[in-house]
Write a protein that holds these residues in place. Structure first.
Motif, PDB file in Angstrom:
ATOM      1  N   THR A   1       0.835  -1.209   0.053  1.00 50.78           N
ATOM      2  CA  THR A   1       0.020  -0.093   0.136  1.00 50.78           C
ATOM      3  C   THR A   1       0.931   1.335  -0.049  1.00 50.78           C
ATOM      4  O   THR A   1       1.995   1.311   0.368  1.00 50.78           O
ATOM      5  CB  THR A   1      -0.917  -0.084   1.229  1.00 50.78           C
ATOM      6  N   ASP A   2       0.203   2.203  -0.587  1.00 48.35           N
ATOM      7  CA  ASP A   2       0.956   3.471  -0.439  1.00 48.35           C
ATOM      8  C   ASP A   2       0.407   4.636   0.593  1.00 48.35           C
ATOM      9  O   ASP A   2       0.837   5.495   1.030  1.00 48.35           O
ATOM     10  CB  ASP A   2       1.057   4.410  -1.813  1.00 48.35           C
ATOM     11  N   ALA A   3      -0.544   3.964   1.818  1.00 48.02           N
ATOM     12  CA  ALA A   3      -0.866   4.629   3.092  1.00 48.02           C
ATOM     13  C   ALA A   3       0.394   4.886   3.909  1.00 48.02           C
ATOM     14  O   ALA A   3       1.088   3.734   4.242  1.00 48.02           O
ATOM     15  CB  ALA A   3      -1.637   3.850   3.698  1.00 48.02           C
ATOM     16  N   ALA A   4       0.713   6.018   4.123  1.00 50.14           N
ATOM     17  CA  ALA A   4       2.002   6.438   4.938  1.00 50.14           C
ATOM     18  C   ALA A   4       2.045   5.567   6.068  1.00 50.14           C
ATOM     19  O   ALA A   4       1.175   5.725   6.893  1.00 50.14           O
ATOM     20  CB  ALA A   4       2.043   7.839   5.192  1.00 50.14           C
ATOM     21  N   LEU A   5       3.225   4.816   6.325  1.00 46.74           N
ATOM     22  CA  LEU A   5       3.476   4.104   7.848  1.00 46.74           C
ATOM     23  C   LEU A   5       4.800   4.803   8.283  1.00 46.74           C
ATOM     24  O   LEU A   5       5.634   4.901   7.404  1.00 46.74           O
ATOM     25  CB  LEU A   5       3.538   2.683   7.476  1.00 46.74           C
TER      26      LEU A   5
ATOM     27  N   ASN B   1      -0.602  -3.833   9.435  1.00 48.77           N
ATOM     28  CA  ASN B   1       0.604  -3.019   9.131  1.00 48.77           C
ATOM     29  C   ASN B   1       1.793  -3.664   9.701  1.00 48.77           C
ATOM     30  O   ASN B   1       1.936  -3.841  10.990  1.00 48.77           O
ATOM     31  CB  ASN B   1       0.334  -1.702   9.440  1.00 48.77           C
ATOM     32  N   THR B   2       2.981  -3.858   8.959  1.00 46.05           N
ATOM     33  CA  THR B   2       4.050  -4.408   9.357  1.00 46.05           C
ATOM     34  C   THR B   2       5.334  -3.765   9.184  1.00 46.05           C
ATOM     35  O   THR B   2       6.438  -3.898   9.851  1.00 46.05           O
ATOM     36  CB  THR B   2       4.065  -6.034   9.043  1.00 46.05           C
ATOM     37  N   ALA B   3       5.475  -3.102   7.968  1.00 47.89           N
ATOM     38  CA  ALA B   3       6.901  -2.565   7.498  1.00 47.89           C
ATOM     39  C   ALA B   3       6.731  -1.532   6.484  1.00 47.89           C
ATOM     40  O   ALA B   3       5.786  -1.468   5.732  1.00 47.89           O
ATOM     41  CB  ALA B   3       7.656  -3.898   7.232  1.00 47.89           C
ATOM     42  N   VAL B   4       7.797  -0.796   6.626  1.00 51.26           N
ATOM     43  CA  VAL B   4       7.947   0.248   5.412  1.00 51.26           C
ATOM     44  C   VAL B   4       9.345  -0.092   4.900  1.00 51.26           C
ATOM     45  O   VAL B   4      10.269  -0.093   5.735  1.00 51.26           O
ATOM     46  CB  VAL B   4       7.744   1.722   5.973  1.00 51.26           C
TER      47      VAL B   4
END
Length: 319
Positions: free
Chosen positions: A160-164, A184-187
């Motif tokens: 995804t491109d949702a900011a994390l 959510n797990t990583a960027v």
């Protein structure tokens, strides 16, 4: 003298933007109260988590809890308590906590197989200490694989491109229907707008295994796969109704898959007659009951032939 309309029509773009905002806000209102801040009692560090049942089962990341047996939980309504770590699965970076406190709300795990590229993705969490922040984006890709903290590959990952940011880990990735479709797990550090979440179907499998056995039993055949569209001609020849399947991207040397003659680029259509429509199906079908039991794998190979390979899955520990 003509009549002057003091209330001109609202531009269509503004109407669409308002509908988008209303939809996102409704999803956040539904899931947000279930999100909590998770803190290790020793060694520092924090992340996010979210309740999935009214009796206080909370999903987070394995790397958020580490080796801790207990954590501190701060709920969205401000209440603070502790929780016991029931189990963890480093292979998927998922951990399960039982809160020793009342949770204000809980979220529903949706069907990640219903996701499509371009769907709106909403991330809720506690990035960089800014508690209960919301970011939005779209689902960029499905069926990705990424390397976990143990060095093993996590399959069925949503890109995804949702900011994390640090602190978002373990929080929910939410659909516009207000259902959790990923954890959510990583960027990727240094990249622009590339983030990952473990698909909800995989998280659901891990939770079920931990609740039943205290750990995840897993059979291993030694492949890394991508979820792809199933060509119609192949589906017709194989007698399948699924629209997607998996393609082997890499095979581990000496693995059961290599010994059975599977090749990179092959499609895995089914295991013992059960269709494989995505990476989550492969994970689900390769549970502990498959260890040491010969399995028939239906394959569409690079030569355009549909055939069967027989292999013997082996045990894969969770450590």
């Amino acid at each position: 003298m003509g009549f002057i309309d003091k209330n001109p029509p609202v531009p269509e773009s503004a109407v669409l933007l308002d509908a988008y905002s209303t939809t996102v806000a409704a999803a956040v209102d539904r899931v947000g109260p279930a999100v909590s801040r998770i803190e290790r009692l020793a060694g520092g560090g924090h992340g996010s988590g979210f309740a999935i049942s009214p009796d206080g089962l909370i999903i987070t990341n394995h790397h958020v809890v580490g080796d801790a047996k207990a954590v501190r939980i701060r709920a969205a309504n401000g209440s603070v308590g502790q929780g016991s770590v029931l189990g963890r699965d480093p292979d998927t970076d998922i951990a399960l906590i039982r809160a020793d406190m009342d949770v204000p709300s809980w979220a529903r795990l949706g069907d990640s197989k219903s996701l499509r590229r371009g769907h709106i993705a909403i991330a809720i969490g506690n990035p960089l200490g800014f508690d209960w922040s919301v970011t939005t984006g779209v689902v960029s890709a499905l069926g990705r694989s990424m390397r976990s903290s143990t060095g093993r590959l996590i399959d069925d990952v949503v890109q995804t491109d949702a900011a994390l940011n640090p602190g978002n880990s373990g929080g929910p990735l939410v659909s516009t229907a207000g259902e959790v479709v990923g954890v959510n797990t990583a960027v990727i550090q240094g990249a622009q707008g590339i983030a990952f979440a473990v698909a909800s179907n995989t998280a659901n499998f891990v939770v079920s295994e931990i609740m039943r056995f205290g750990h995840v039993r897993r059979a291993y055949i030694g492949v890394v796969v991508d979820t792809i569209a199933l060509p119609r001609r192949v589906a017709v020849r194989a007698g399948m109704t699924e629209e997607t399947t998996v393609r082997i991207r890499r095979i581990e040397p000496g693995s059961p898959a290599e010994l059975a003659g599977l090749k990179e680029g092959d499609f895995i259509l089914a295991i013992d007659g059960q269709p494989v429509a995505g990476a989550d199906d492969l994970i689900r079908l390769l549970d502990g009951s498959r260890i040491g039991q010969e399995a028939a794998v239906s394959v569409y190979d690079l030569d355009g032939a549909i055939g069967e390979r027989r292999l013997m899955p082996v045990a894969r520990s969770a450590g």
